[in-house]
Design a protein around this motif. Structure first.
Motif, mmCIF file in Angstrom:
data_model
loop_
_atom_site.group_PDB
_atom_site.id
_atom_site.type_symbol
_atom_site.label_atom_id
_atom_site.label_comp_id
_atom_site.label_asym_id
_atom_site.label_seq_id
_atom_site.Cartn_x
_atom_site.Cartn_y
_atom_site.Cartn_z
ATOM 1 N N GLU A 25 -10.785 5.450 5.745
ATOM 2 C CA GLU A 25 -12.197 5.208 5.447
ATOM 3 C C GLU A 25 -12.501 5.561 3.986
ATOM 4 O O GLU A 25 -12.291 6.684 3.538
ATOM 5 C CB GLU A 25 -13.078 6.051 6.374
ATOM 6 N N GLY A 26 -12.940 4.568 3.232
ATOM 7 C CA GLY A 26 -13.290 4.767 1.832
ATOM 8 C C GLY A 26 -12.094 4.814 0.892
ATOM 9 O O GLY A 26 -12.233 5.154 -0.276
ATOM 10 N N VAL A 27 -10.894 4.473 1.389
ATOM 11 C CA VAL A 27 -9.678 4.495 0.573
ATOM 12 C C VAL A 27 -9.105 3.078 0.534
ATOM 13 O O VAL A 27 -9.043 2.407 1.561
ATOM 14 C CB VAL A 27 -8.633 5.473 1.172
ATOM 15 N N ASN A 28 -8.677 2.641 -0.638
ATOM 16 C CA ASN A 28 -8.030 1.340 -0.758
ATOM 17 C C ASN A 28 -6.814 1.302 0.166
ATOM 18 O O ASN A 28 -6.019 2.246 0.189
ATOM 19 C CB ASN A 28 -7.619 1.122 -2.222
ATOM 20 N N SER A 29 -6.662 0.212 0.907
ATOM 21 C CA SER A 29 -5.591 0.138 1.899
ATOM 22 C C SER A 29 -4.198 0.204 1.267
ATOM 23 O O SER A 29 -3.277 0.775 1.844
ATOM 24 C CB SER A 29 -5.729 -1.119 2.756
ATOM 25 N N ASN A 30 -4.031 -0.359 0.067
ATOM 26 C CA ASN A 30 -2.735 -0.295 -0.610
ATOM 27 C C ASN A 30 -2.408 1.144 -1.040
ATOM 28 O O ASN A 30 -1.270 1.591 -0.913
ATOM 29 C CB ASN A 30 -2.704 -1.225 -1.820
ATOM 30 N N LEU A 31 -3.414 1.857 -1.526
ATOM 31 C CA LEU A 31 -3.223 3.255 -1.903
ATOM 32 C C LEU A 31 -2.893 4.093 -0.671
ATOM 33 O O LEU A 31 -1.989 4.936 -0.693
ATOM 34 C CB LEU A 31 -4.472 3.803 -2.604
ATOM 35 N N SER A 78 4.846 -5.101 6.348
ATOM 36 C CA SER A 78 4.175 -4.837 7.620
ATOM 37 C C SER A 78 3.124 -3.746 7.467
ATOM 38 O O SER A 78 1.985 -3.880 7.937
ATOM 39 C CB SER A 78 5.213 -4.437 8.676
ATOM 40 N N TRP A 79 3.483 -2.656 6.810
ATOM 41 C CA TRP A 79 2.539 -1.540 6.638
ATOM 42 C C TRP A 79 1.340 -1.945 5.775
ATOM 43 O O TRP A 79 0.210 -1.556 6.059
ATOM 44 C CB TRP A 79 3.242 -0.338 6.035
ATOM 45 N N LEU A 80 1.584 -2.714 4.718
ATOM 46 C CA LEU A 80 0.475 -3.175 3.878
ATOM 47 C C LEU A 80 -0.498 -4.033 4.685
ATOM 48 O O LEU A 80 -1.719 -3.855 4.609
ATOM 49 C CB LEU A 80 1.000 -3.948 2.667
ATOM 50 N N CYS A 81 0.059 -4.955 5.474
ATOM 51 C CA CYS A 81 -0.785 -5.806 6.327
ATOM 52 C C CYS A 81 -1.513 -4.967 7.379
ATOM 53 O O CYS A 81 -2.707 -5.161 7.627
ATOM 54 C CB CYS A 81 0.060 -6.875 7.015
#
Length: 137
Positions: A25-31, A78-81
């Motif tokens: 929550e509130g964090v870029n998914s890639n980060l 997979s994890w990024l998606c």
């Protein structure tokens, strides 16, 4: 003994999804994926050194290196998606679709690894797919 590890995998995978949904929550998914990957990297290498397995690196064959690297790339994608889907979707919908990897693995194991695909496998695949669709729709 494999069943204990498989159950552990399922339990920790479930915890991973819930903890990630709260943490992203509130964090870029890639980060978020990079942070998770860094922690996994530390844990994995920690286990290599704790079990004194580091000596086996030199005996890994070229074919194994290639497929382990490809597997790592696949895991990363997979994890990024997964993290992006988890960030923008409900965990109760994202996780069942992610677990469709079980069905895809059965099919790929049959096609590429020539593993047996029995009537039981077919029925299980159909039920898993139907169950996922019911949960997601």
């Amino acid at each position: 003994m494999w069943i204990i590890f498989a159950i552990g995998s399922a339990v920790f995978a479930a915890l991973t999804s819930i903890l990630a949904k709260v943490g992203i929550e509130g964090v870029n998914s890639n980060l978020a994926t990079a942070i998770r990957t860094f922690v996994v990297l530390l844990m994995a290498w920690g286990m290599v050194f704790i079990t004194h397995s580091e000596g086996g690196i030199s005996s890994i064959e070229k074919k194994s290196w290639i497929f382990l690297i490809l597997s790592g790339l696949s895991t990363g994608i997979s994890w990024l998606c997964y993290y992006k889907a988890l960030q923008i979707g409900d965990a109760s919908k994202v996780v069942p679709i992610d677990k469709m990897s079980t069905v895809l693995t059965l099919i790929l194991a049959f096609v590429f690894l020539h593993e047996s695909f029995t009537v039981k496998s077919l029925v299980g695949t159909i039920l898993l797919t139907a169950g996922t669709l019911i949960m997601v729709l």
